[in-house]
Design a protein around this motif. Structure first.
Motif, PDB file in Angstrom:
ATOM      1  N   LEU A 187       0.819  -1.209   0.000  1.00 19.34           N
ATOM      2  CA  LEU A 187       0.000   0.000   0.000  1.00 19.34           C
ATOM      3  C   LEU A 187       0.853   1.260   0.000  1.00 19.34           C
ATOM      4  O   LEU A 187       1.920   1.313   0.623  1.00 19.34           O
ATOM      5  N   ASN A 188       0.337   2.292  -0.658  1.00 19.62           N
ATOM      6  CA  ASN A 188       0.999   3.598  -0.715  1.00 19.62           C
ATOM      7  C   ASN A 188       0.746   4.339   0.602  1.00 19.62           C
ATOM      8  O   ASN A 188      -0.359   4.806   0.865  1.00 19.62           O
ATOM      9  N   ALA A 189       1.781   4.470   1.417  1.00 19.62           N
ATOM     10  CA  ALA A 189       1.628   5.105   2.731  1.00 19.62           C
ATOM     11  C   ALA A 189       1.475   6.620   2.624  1.00 19.62           C
ATOM     12  O   ALA A 189       1.108   7.272   3.609  1.00 19.62           O
ATOM     13  N   ASP A 190       1.761   7.192   1.441  1.00 17.68           N
ATOM     14  CA  ASP A 190       1.640   8.641   1.266  1.00 17.68           C
ATOM     15  C   ASP A 190       0.218   9.045   0.876  1.00 17.68           C
ATOM     16  O   ASP A 190      -0.067  10.241   0.760  1.00 17.68           O
ATOM     17  N   ASN A 191      -0.645   8.071   0.667  1.00 11.47           N
ATOM     18  CA  ASN A 191      -2.013   8.346   0.227  1.00 11.47           C
ATOM     19  C   ASN A 191      -2.959   7.818   1.305  1.00 11.47           C
ATOM     20  O   ASN A 191      -3.004   6.621   1.587  1.00 11.47           O
ATOM     21  N   LYS A 192      -3.712   8.728   1.938  1.00  9.98           N
ATOM     22  CA  LYS A 192      -4.488   8.313   3.117  1.00  9.98           C
ATOM     23  C   LYS A 192      -5.560   7.286   2.782  1.00  9.98           C
ATOM     24  O   LYS A 192      -5.878   6.424   3.608  1.00  9.98           O
ATOM     25  N   TRP A 193      -6.139   7.352   1.584  1.00 12.76           N
ATOM     26  CA  TRP A 193      -7.187   6.387   1.238  1.00 12.76           C
ATOM     27  C   TRP A 193      -6.585   4.997   1.005  1.00 12.76           C
ATOM     28  O   TRP A 193      -7.192   3.998   1.347  1.00 12.76           O
ATOM     29  N   MET A 240       7.450   7.845  -0.623  1.00 16.97           N
ATOM     30  CA  MET A 240       8.465   8.739  -1.167  1.00 16.97           C
ATOM     31  C   MET A 240       9.091   9.575  -0.055  1.00 16.97           C
ATOM     32  O   MET A 240      10.012  10.350  -0.294  1.00 16.97           O
ATOM     33  N   ASN A 241       8.588   9.432   1.163  1.00 24.61           N
ATOM     34  CA  ASN A 241       9.052  10.219   2.294  1.00 24.61           C
ATOM     35  C   ASN A 241       9.569   9.274   3.381  1.00 24.61           C
ATOM     36  O   ASN A 241       8.780   8.618   4.068  1.00 24.61           O
ATOM     37  N   GLU A 242      10.881   9.199   3.534  1.00 21.38           N
ATOM     38  CA  GLU A 242      11.444   8.243   4.495  1.00 21.38           C
ATOM     39  C   GLU A 242      11.046   8.549   5.930  1.00 21.38           C
ATOM     40  O   GLU A 242      11.176   7.691   6.818  1.00 21.38           O
ATOM     41  N   ASN A 243      10.527   9.761   6.170  1.00 25.21           N
ATOM     42  CA  ASN A 243      10.098  10.124   7.519  1.00 25.21           C
ATOM     43  C   ASN A 243       8.598   9.922   7.730  1.00 25.21           C
ATOM     44  O   ASN A 243       8.052  10.375   8.742  1.00 25.21           O
ATOM     45  N   ASN A 244       7.947   9.278   6.787  1.00 22.62           N
ATOM     46  CA  ASN A 244       6.526   9.002   6.922  1.00 22.62           C
ATOM     47  C   ASN A 244       6.288   8.258   8.243  1.00 22.62           C
ATOM     48  O   ASN A 244       6.859   7.186   8.489  1.00 22.62           O
ATOM     49  N   SER A 245       5.453   8.835   9.104  1.00 21.43           N
ATOM     50  CA  SER A 245       5.277   8.285  10.459  1.00 21.43           C
ATOM     51  C   SER A 245       4.673   6.886  10.448  1.00 21.43           C
ATOM     52  O   SER A 245       5.052   6.022  11.260  1.00 21.43           O
ATOM     53  N   LEU A 246       3.733   6.643   9.533  1.00 21.29           N
ATOM     54  CA  LEU A 246       3.119   5.317   9.448  1.00 21.29           C
ATOM     55  C   LEU A 246       4.171   4.265   9.115  1.00 21.29           C
ATOM     56  O   LEU A 246       4.228   3.189   9.742  1.00 21.29           O
ATOM     57  N   VAL A 247       5.032   4.591   8.159  1.00 21.46           N
ATOM     58  CA  VAL A 247       6.062   3.644   7.747  1.00 21.46           C
ATOM     59  C   VAL A 247       7.105   3.474   8.847  1.00 21.46           C
ATOM     60  O   VAL A 247       7.596   2.366   9.098  1.00 21.46           O
ATOM     61  N   GLN A 248       7.432   4.553   9.513  1.00 17.71           N
ATOM     62  CA  GLN A 248       8.403   4.466  10.611  1.00 17.71           C
ATOM     63  C   GLN A 248       7.916   3.503  11.694  1.00 17.71           C
ATOM     64  O   GLN A 248       8.674   2.647  12.173  1.00 17.71           O
ATOM     65  N   GLU A 249       6.646   3.623  12.083  1.00 17.06           N
ATOM     66  CA  GLU A 249       6.073   2.725  13.088  1.00 17.06           C
ATOM     67  C   GLU A 249       6.033   1.288  12.582  1.00 17.06           C
ATOM     68  O   GLU A 249       6.311   0.337  13.322  1.00 17.06           O
ATOM     69  N   HIS A 250       5.690   1.137  11.311  1.00 14.71           N
ATOM     70  CA  HIS A 250       5.605  -0.193  10.688  1.00 14.71           C
ATOM     71  C   HIS A 250       6.982  -0.867  10.703  1.00 14.71           C
ATOM     72  O   HIS A 250       7.102  -2.062  11.025  1.00 14.71           O
ATOM     73  N   MET A 251       8.018  -0.115  10.369  1.00 16.36           N
ATOM     74  CA  MET A 251       9.376  -0.657  10.343  1.00 16.36           C
ATOM     75  C   MET A 251       9.860  -1.019  11.747  1.00 16.36           C
ATOM     76  O   MET A 251      10.527  -2.042  11.958  1.00 16.36           O
ATOM     77  N   LYS A 252       9.527  -0.187  12.743  1.00 22.22           N
ATOM     78  CA  LYS A 252       9.925  -0.480  14.126  1.00 22.22           C
ATOM     79  C   LYS A 252       9.317  -1.790  14.609  1.00 22.22           C
ATOM     80  O   LYS A 252       9.891  -2.490  15.458  1.00 22.22           O
ATOM     81  N   ALA A 253       8.126  -2.104  14.067  1.00 25.96           N
ATOM     82  CA  ALA A 253       7.451  -3.359  14.440  1.00 25.96           C
ATOM     83  C   ALA A 253       7.959  -4.542  13.624  1.00 25.96           C
ATOM     84  O   ALA A 253       7.397  -5.645  13.691  1.00 25.96           O
TER      85      ALA A 253
END
Length: 873
Positions: free
Chosen positions: A603-609, A626-639
């Motif tokens: 899924l595209n984490a930069d697109n809310k839908w 496209m944004n390495e600081n995307n908070s959703l992806v950061q949390e996902h990677m930490k998990a």
């Protein structure tokens, strides 16, 4: 609907009916005198419908309180099918947002029956409203006949049901009994109970009764004495040798067709000869063996089941006529029309009348008490016969003999017909004999016998076709979203091909099998998907899935291994009751919701839908950004989750907090030196899918380097042609997001920007105006052309809306208008200024590319005449 769809991902077989109530929107059921009473009288069995109340009689309570006719029609459609032997229980009625217009959705078993039911339910409801009588029996009988014509037979159906229970997909290949199990190179086929593993020589032998008999006789298998005859003289000689009683049957007969049994005189022998001749010149004359008619089923050369078959018959009581006895027998609740129940109703036909005549009886005759009268010459269940399971009582010697017979003939699915007093002792001891060996033996008598234990005889068939450890599936990656689907699909297919797979893929341009175009045009629907999955050379499928096909018919597959959702933006809104971006997201979410539990939705984490789809998914989830600081992806990677990111100029895969840099974006041809950021976005999910498939990083890097954007690999996706004094780019952009992506790239190109654009007739006014605004911001000069298909609007309406948007940005913008795309392209190229950059947003990409390449060839040869065309306005 034939697959996962907007209404239900789990229930694939749905009818969607668009219903306009008109003035009935103001008249719910409680405002129509006597409506509930008439409905209850016509459908008393509807008391079982619980509806939202959750109790028996719940639907009738809703009718009494007041409900709308769409809801009533939904329940009538379900009950009609149930009364016709097709148990259907799922239904929904939902408003479309337009006054009085509803979508009525209900399940079906057979498609044609479902469509018939939809129309019949409306007629019935109209009759109930008006208080007119209605002949429900006619509809029910019509539906029964449709069901029998359309459904898979009980034998084929049982194999399909067993396959489905194991998660094996299937595709029905015709309107008869030819079915594909599995996909691509792993497919197997069945037709009735003949499988793709069944030898054609074995079937030929089994269909030749004399050949079968000779082989068995040579192997010391007990068979009736007999011979083939062609004439009355031959018949007379055979009877002289064999003696009465005899049996006559065609050499190439099956299912008892043309067979006459227990012939004891010359007159009946002549009739038997003629009956058999209807199916061929050669007629087998055999000694009539007395005893019980047994069928033994052997699958994969192993004994599976056995049954005693008895022809349709009635037992006299000294009071009732034969016709009355038949009618009473047919009242048995186990008997029904065709194959709908355990037993089939007995129908009086020519065979019945002939058998009665032979005994000097008619349908009006009264049989003495305790006297049984057969009504058919053979024990077929489809003509009213009965079956009793005796699997557990067959003697081991008879089991060995039947398994040996299957080997002798070579049939891996084999029905052995035995006439004997019993199979609980060796038939050599009781005078029994093998009458026939059958290819495509019926399973119904074993699956659902009148007496004894039912046997799952489909199970060993699937075990044979797909032994433990084998797979029926091929990997399927489905790609959906608003923009970038086709480029992502093509890149994914290229990467898969680079890994050595034989890939089939579908796009908006066509269907490709191993890079060979098989179908041209927009092929993003279920028919195109099935085309790929039916191809026996394909071992990997990449399928682009657009909104239109999902809304029209559902997906062309039930499950996929991975789903990529590129983005969700406003496009095609206002069509097919999809008016908001949230509704559009629901449509696209059908694809990730169809991923197998162990598969991945990317899924595209930069697109809310797109990112919002994750909360409802039952599969694993990976993200790209496209944004390495995307908070959703950061949390996902930490998990410990998987992600693909664009960071420091690299396309990178992240496994938990570990990074694997695959390649610098500027080095990937598809990014045009890093300028095409939306293509970087398309690369990320492709890399992630490859990583999940365990593709090596170096192999994926090679795939990225060898995927060259251009007419060959990415037709209509940023195809750039360099003329001597200017450049031309062709792109399929047709919505705001597509225009914005082009604008971002053009902002990095210094040139005079000229754009050829068009509005689309089936978009909302505001969408077309928005394209005009974007075009005015992107281009110094605009050329408006028309699509081939105006889709519900006039040319002038579309032009006016485009001009309205352009004028909002710059009323003095230079604008030319052409009716045809070919004229617009000719004008733009032949009047191109030096160092200009022409962007063509094309409707028919292949035609546009052909035209541009011809013009470029002329330019290369110095044959182009510039400044030769003028604007049409």
């Amino acid at each position: 609907m034939r697959g996962p769809n907007y209404w239900s991902v789990r229930r694939h077989k749905l009818i969607q009916m668009r219903l306009d109530l008109e003035e009935m929107e103001e008249r719910p059921t409680n405002k129509i005198d006597g409506f509930k009473e008439r409905l209850e009288a016509l459908f008393p069995t509807m008391f079982s419908h619980r509806c939202s109340v959750g109790l028996p009689g719940g639907f009738f309570s809703r009718v009494e309180e007041g409900t709308w006719m769409g809801h009533v029609i939904e329940h009538i459609a379900l009950e009609l099918q149930t009364l016709a032997g097709m148990e259907c229980g799922y239904g929904r009625t939902r408003g479309t947002g337009k006054h009085g217009v509803y979508n009525v959705v209900f399940s079906y078993m057979e498609e044609k029956a479902g469509i018939y039911t939809a129309k019949a339910a409306v007629k019935i409801t109209e009759a109930l409203i008006d208080g007119n009588p209605y002949d429900l029996a006619e509809d029910i009988q019509n539906l029964r006949e449709i069901r029998e014509d359309e459904r898979l037979g009980p034998s084929t159906g049982s194999i399909v049901d067993e396959a489905v229970a194991r998660g094996i997909p299937y595709i029905r290949l015709n309107h008869s009994s030819l079915v594909q199990l599995g996909y691509g190179v792993n497919q197997k086929r069945i037709r009735a109970t003949i499988a793709s593993t069944t030898g054609s020589i074995a079937v030929d032998i089994a269909c030749d009764k004399e050949e079968t008999k000779n082989l068995l006789e040579a192997a010391q298998i007990p068979v009736p004495k007999g011979r083939i005859v062609y004439t009355e003289e031959g018949l007379e000689a055979a009877i002289e040798s064999i003696k009465y009683p005899i049996v006559t049957k065609p050499v190439n007969g099956n299912h008892g067709k043309g067979a006459t049994t227990n012939i004891t005189n010359w007159e009946d022998a002549l009739k038997g000869l003629e009956a058999a001749r209807k199916y061929g010149k050669g007629v087998i004359v055999e000694k009539y063996i007395t005893g019980l008619d047994h069928r033994v089923l052997v699958i994969n050369y192993k004994f599976v089941a056995a049954a005693i078959r008895k022809p349709a018959a009635v037992m006299g009581d000294g009071k009732h006529t034969i016709q009355e006895l038949i009618d009473t027998t047919n009242l048995d609740p186990r008997r029904g029309f065709g194959h709908e129940k355990t037993l089939t109703s007995i129908k009086v036909d020519g065979f019945t009348l002939d058998m009665l005549t032979q005994k000097g009886l008619t349908l009006d005759s009264v049989l003495p008490e305790g006297e049984e009268q057969w009504l058919k010459p053979t024990a077929n269940l489809s003509t009213g016969g009965t079956a009793t399971d005796i699997t557990d009582f067959v003697h081991p010697d008879n089991v060995f003999m039947c398994e040996r017979i299957a080997r002798i003939i070579g049939l891996d699915i084999c029905g052995v017909d035995i006439m004997a007093e019993s199979l609980s002792e060796p038939i050599q001891n009781n005078g029994g004999a093998i009458l026939e060996v059958n290819a495509a033996p019926g399973f119904r008598m074993h699956i659902d016998p009148a007496e004894g234990l039912p046997r799952n005889v489909a199970e060993p068939v699937i075990d044979m076709l797909y032994p433990t450890g084998s797979s029926a599936r091929i990997p399927i990656i489905a790609v959906t979203g608003t923009n970038g689907k086709t480029t992502t699909t093509r890149l994914m297919a290229h990467m898969v091909k680079t890994m050595g797979y034989k890939v089939g893929y579908t796009t908006t341009d066509g269907v490709y099998i191993q890079n060979q175009m098989m179908m041209r045009g927009d092929c993003t629907g279920p028919v195109s998907a099935e085309f790929v999955l039916k191809d026996p050379t394909v071992d990997f499928a990449v399928l682009e899935c657009a909104r239109g096909g999902i809304l029209r018919s559902g997906l062309g597959f039930h499950n996929c291994d991975m789903a990529i959702v590129t983005n969700i933006t406003e496009d095609h809104l206002g069509l097919q009751d999809i008016d908001t971006i949230d509704q559009l997201a629901r449509v696209k979410a059908v694809v990730p919701n169809s991923v197998l539990p162990n598969g991945y939705a990317i899924l595209n984490a930069d697109n809310k839908w797109t990112a919002g789809m994750a909360k409802d998914l039952k599969c694993k989830v990976a993200y790209f950004t496209m944004n390495e600081n995307n908070s959703l992806v950061q949390e996902h990677m930490k998990a410990g989750g998987l992600a693909a990111i664009y960071e420091s100029g690299f396309v990178t895969i992240c496994k938990g907090t570990w990074k694997i840099r695959v390649e610098k974006a500027a080095n990937i041809p598809l990014t045009f030196g890093g300028r095409a950021s939306y293509n970087i976005q398309n690369i990320l999910p492709t890399l992630l899918a490859g990583f999940i498939r365990n593709f090596k990083i170096e192999d994926m890097r090679t795939a990225l380097h060898t995927f060259i954007p251009g007419p060959a690999q990415t037709p209509g996706r940023m195809n750039i042609f360099r003329f001597r004094n200017f450049e031309v780019m062709v792109d399929y952009a047709h919505n705001a997001a597509g225009f914005e992506a082009i604008a971002e790239m053009l902002s990095k190109i210094e040139a005079k920007h000229v754009g050829i654009i068009a509005g689309v007739g089936d978009r909302r006014d505001e969408d077309t105006i928005a394209l005009g605004i974007l075009a005015a911001q992107m281009f110094e000069e605009i050329i408006i052309r028309q699509d081939k298909n105006l889709r519900g609007r006039t040319e002038q309406e579309i032009i006016d809306l485009m001009m309205k948007g352009i004028s909002q940005v710059d009323p003095n913008k230079k604008v030319s208008i052409f009716r045809k795309e070919t004229e617009a392209i000719d004008y733009a190229i032949k009047n191109a200024a030096k160092h200009s950059f022409i962007t063509i947003c094309s409707d028919v990409v292949p035609d546009a590319l052909d035209q541009i390449m011809k013009l470029k060839a002329m330019d290369d040869a110095g044959e182009m005449e510039f400044g030769t065309m003028v604007s049409s306005s």
